[in-house]
Design an enzyme around this catalytic site. Structure first.
Site, PDB file in Angstrom:
ATOM      1  CB  THR A  17      -0.933  -0.005   1.221  1.00 36.69           C
ATOM      2  OG1 THR A  17      -1.653  -1.236   1.240  1.00 36.69           O
ATOM      3  CG2 THR A  17      -1.909   1.139   1.165  1.00 36.69           C
ATOM      4  CD  GLU A  32      10.945 -21.469  28.383  1.00 40.50           C
ATOM      5  OE1 GLU A  32      11.518 -21.458  27.275  1.00 40.50           O
ATOM      6  OE2 GLU A  32       9.716 -21.654  28.498  1.00 40.50           O
TER       7      GLU A  32
HETATM    8  P1  ADP Z   1       0.931  -3.869   3.003  1.00 38.29           P
HETATM    9  O1  ADP Z   1       0.012  -3.008   2.231  1.00 38.29           O
HETATM   10  O2  ADP Z   1       1.932  -4.579   2.149  1.00 38.29           O
HETATM   11  O3  ADP Z   1       0.244  -4.814   3.930  1.00 38.29           O
HETATM   12  P2  ADP Z   1       1.709  -1.364   4.092  1.00 38.29           P
HETATM   13  O4  ADP Z   1       2.127  -0.689   2.852  1.00 38.29           O
HETATM   14  O5  ADP Z   1       0.370  -1.009   4.598  1.00 38.29           O
HETATM   15  O6  ADP Z   1       1.808  -2.934   3.931  1.00 38.29           O
HETATM   16  O7  ADP Z   1       2.811  -1.124   5.203  1.00 38.29           O
HETATM   17  C1  ADP Z   1       2.482  -0.677   6.483  1.00 38.29           C
HETATM   18  C2  ADP Z   1       3.501   0.307   6.989  1.00 38.29           C
HETATM   19  O8  ADP Z   1       4.759  -0.329   7.183  1.00 38.29           O
HETATM   20  C3  ADP Z   1       3.776   1.421   6.019  1.00 38.29           C
HETATM   21  O9  ADP Z   1       2.885   2.468   6.199  1.00 38.29           O
HETATM   22  C4  ADP Z   1       5.186   1.823   6.373  1.00 38.29           C
HETATM   23  O10 ADP Z   1       5.198   2.718   7.450  1.00 38.29           O
HETATM   24  C5  ADP Z   1       5.810   0.542   6.832  1.00 38.29           C
HETATM   25  N1  ADP Z   1       6.568  -0.068   5.740  1.00 38.29           N
HETATM   26  C6  ADP Z   1       6.296  -1.241   5.136  1.00 38.29           C
HETATM   27  N2  ADP Z   1       7.211  -1.524   4.188  1.00 38.29           N
HETATM   28  C7  ADP Z   1       8.088  -0.494   4.180  1.00 38.29           C
HETATM   29  C8  ADP Z   1       9.250  -0.193   3.409  1.00 38.29           C
HETATM   30  N3  ADP Z   1       9.694  -1.012   2.446  1.00 38.29           N
HETATM   31  N4  ADP Z   1       9.891   0.955   3.663  1.00 38.29           N
HETATM   32  C9  ADP Z   1       9.452   1.778   4.625  1.00 38.29           C
HETATM   33  N5  ADP Z   1       8.368   1.561   5.378  1.00 38.29           N
HETATM   34  C10 ADP Z   1       7.681   0.444   5.183  1.00 38.29           C
HETATM   35 ZN    ZN Z   2       8.187 -24.706  25.849  1.00 34.53          ZN
HETATM   36 MG    MG Z   3      -2.033  -2.943   2.299  1.00 40.51          MG
END
Ligand code: ADP
Ligand code: ZN
Ligand code: MG
Length: 620
Positions: free
Chosen positions: A217, A433
């Site tokens: 996203t 553990e």
């Molecule tokens: P997906 O859509 O793949 O489930 P998102 O794009 O919603 O994941 O990612 C969630 C958050 O994680 C983003 O808003 C960002 O802050 C962080 N994030 C994920 N991947 C990256 C990346 N490659 N670089 C920087 N931040 C990232």
């Molecule tokens: Zn255990």
């Molecule tokens: Mg997403």
């Protein structure tokens, strides 16, 4: 039938019903309808006080109450109504005047035409109005941020416009191949001539796949900020709402807008919400709606001939459940996999997320990156956030390495719980553990033990955390057996030391069983079963359900169970052997744990009297 037509039909039907019902309501229950002759008789008997008429209808009041038709049956009333026959040429006016009846010509005392209409259609109109109002409200709320207040069936896609806080490719780190590939796609869009000249075909659909939190996203948002073409974004679940028939028309509307604005990009997030295999899992309602929406998307994409300059970008965590029709040539035919970041990538992502976080000088993001294999961008962001919170709690000016250690512990192991264990329980947990940890230390090729703790967290009384030095992309059978033995190590230690076992090994057993099942049923690691795939992989659960075509036979599944049991038994024996053979180390480790509750990597290896594995020691 189009949505509008169906809706109009329903409203018409309601209006008709309303009309019929309203006409059934007697206009005036007290007024008795009498024959004209009876009225004339009463006039002659001087029993009419007042009349009014409209056309041939005469209404009025008697001077004395009458009971019509006869004294036994009739209601007693003084109000009447009658119809004057057209052929009547009697001098009724003279008669009434002679009897001193008050005569007026105003509309009969019943309802006026307006009242009649209101009564007939009012309730329906009110209902319809209310319905439309509610829909407006619902759409207004969702569409408000986007500024596009769509009406029924209008797409609610938000058009991105470069704003002050736009996301750029600089915000996306560690997944450079993907970023480059996307940027390339956009360059096609901006300079289509370059491609057409060479006879190249523009991709119509690009599908981003990858685990949750890998930044799909985010990537799309960055693309919107960088692409310099109109960008329509929409979450697939927004297509499918309770109002039937709206999804498909939204799709139509969205594509129309995009075509008008070409070159442009349409982004559909969480495509699996509508793109699931048609006809599967049709248990709940609403799947019909989903299918219509999906069909509309397919139709629209087929309508492209490549000259529109519209690219459909979609993202999903679960490409394996998508309808194959979506992945056919000419639709989402270009697929870009967003993999979890490697160590270097994690370092870059940490860099991005610590841009605005003051870090102490001795914070080494590189070493944090190396101790977080398997974490994706979203996890790393959470980690930085937790560390910053911890620093804020200490009222410190900068985030220190301890804050990161604590945050990592919290993310990996869960938050510590304040429960008091009895001395006996603590001792048992310490041995449990230590059993896990010692196997992790002694088993060749096992992931190094990073932390052992007997502080209760979440649902468990203690934790042993292991992670590889480098990222792993596949597993060898020997390594997996070591993992199973390690998972069973806690139970083995209990049996060895106390001669009794506890329920504390529940999740250990689950983990061991799951691993063994996959070894046998998916990865072809059992000699007896051979190289067949028996168990469903992720997303194929419905396809390989027992009894489904292509599912394994009863016999094969029994064989799987047998082999799983066999592997587990062997690994458990192995765990017992190792612990028995190193009993003094086990005792030392447990004693150290009882004393300091949490041991990190160096302390743990020292307590067990084993050389710590250097970071250079590569995994098998
Ligand atoms: P997906 O859509 O793949 O489930 P998102 O794009 O919603 O994941 O990612 C969630 C958050 O994680 C983003 O808003 C960002 O802050 C962080 N994030 C994920 N991947 C990256 C990346 N490659 N670089 C920087 N931040 C990232
Ligand atoms: Zn255990
Ligand atoms: Mg997403």
């Amino acid at each position: 039938m189009p949505v509008g037509g169906r809706f109009a039909l329903i409203v018409l039907a309601m209006l008709a019903l309303n009309w019929v019902l309203a006409s059934q309501i007697p206009s005036d229950p007290e007024r008795v309808t009498v024959p004209y002759s009876y009225f004339r008789e009463q006039a002659l008997e001087d029993n009419i006080a007042e009349v009014s008429s409209e056309n041939d209808t005469i209404e009025g009041t008697f001077r004395r109450d009458v009971q019509y038709p006869n004294p036994e049956e009739g209601r007693s009333t003084d109000r009447f109504e009658t119809e004057r026959p057209a052929f009547a040429d009697d001098e009724i006016l003279g008669l009434l005047l002679s009897k001193n009846v008050k005569i007026s010509a105003r509309a009969p005392g019943g309802r006026s035409a307006l009242a009649t209409i209101l009564l007939s259609f009012g309730p329906t109109l009110l209902l319809v109005g209310l319905f439309v109002l509610l829909m407006r409200r619902a759409q207004g709320m969702a569409g408000a941020q986007g500024g596009m207040l769509g009406s029924l069936g209008k797409s609610r896609a938000r058009r991105y416009d470069a704003s002050a806080t736009r996301t750029t490719f600089a915000d996306v780190a560690g997944i450079d191949e993907v970023t480059d590939e996307l940027a390339e796609v956009v360059s096609f869009l901006r300079e289509p001539e370059r491609f057409r000249r060479l006879g190249g075909m523009m991709p119509r659909g690009v599908l981003l796949t990858g685990l949750p939190g890998t930044g799909k996203t985010l990537l799309a948002r960055a693309l919107a900020g960088e692409a310099e073409v109109p960008f329509y974004s929409l979450s697939a679940s927004e297509f499918v709402e309770m109002i039937v028939g709206v999804g498909a028309s939204r799709v139509r509307d969205l594509f129309q807008h995009a075509k008008d604005d070409a070159p442009s990009i349409i982004f559909i997030d969480e495509l699996d919400a509508i793109g699931r295999v048609r006809g599967a899992g049709n248990l709940g309602g609403g799947s019909d709606e989903r299918e219509q929406t999906l069909n509309q998307i397919l139709t629209e994409m087929d309508g492209f001939d490549g000259s529109e300059g519209v690219i459909v970008l979609a993202a999903t965590n679960r490409p394996e459940i998508l309808d194959p029709a979506l992945l056919r040539a000419g639709r989402f035919d270009r697929r870009i996999v967003v993999n979890p970041p490697d160590q270097e990538g994690r370092k870059k992502i940490l860099d991005v997320h610590t841009r605005s976080v003051p870090l102490a000088d001795d914070v080494d993001l590189g070493s944090i990156a190396s101790s977080t294999p398997g974490m994706v961008g979203a996890d790393l962001r959470t980690l930085v956030n937790e560390a910053a919170l911890a620093a804020a709690k200490r009222a410190a000016d900068a985030v220190a390495p301890e804050d990161f250690t604590g945050a990592l512990e919290k993310t990996l192991l869960g938050t510590a719980r304040r429960i008091v264990l009895s001395a006996e329980e603590r001792r048992l947990t310490a041995y449990h553990e230590s059993g896990h940890a010692l196997l992790g230390m002694l088993e060749p090729g096992a992931d190094p033990v990073r932390k052992v703790s007997i502080i209760p967290r979440g649902t468990s009384l203690g934790v042993t955390f292991q992670s590889p030095d480098a990222d792993r992309y596949g597993y060898g059978a020997a390594y997996l057996r070591g993992r199973i033995a390690g998972a069973l190590g806690g139970r083995a230690a209990e049996e060895l030391v106390f001669g009794d076992v506890t329920s504390g090994a529940e999740s250990d057993l689950e983990q061991a069983t799951a691993l063994a099942r996959q070894m046998v049923g998916r990865w072809g690691m059992s000699e007896k079963l051979g190289l067949v795939s028996v168990l469903p992989g992720p997303g194929q659960e419905t396809v390989l359900l027992p009894g489904a075509p292509g599912a394994a036979s009863e016999h094969t599944r029994e064989l799987v169970d047998e082999e799983v049991r066999h592997i587990i038994d062997e690994c458990y024996e192995h765990a017992l052997d190792i612990l028995r053979g190193h009993r003094p180390l086990l005792d030392d480790l447990a004693a150290a744990l009882l004393e300091s509750e949490t041991l990190d990597e160096a302390d743990a290896y020292r307590a067990a009297g084993l050389p710590a594995r250097g970071r250079t020691l590569a995994t098998s």
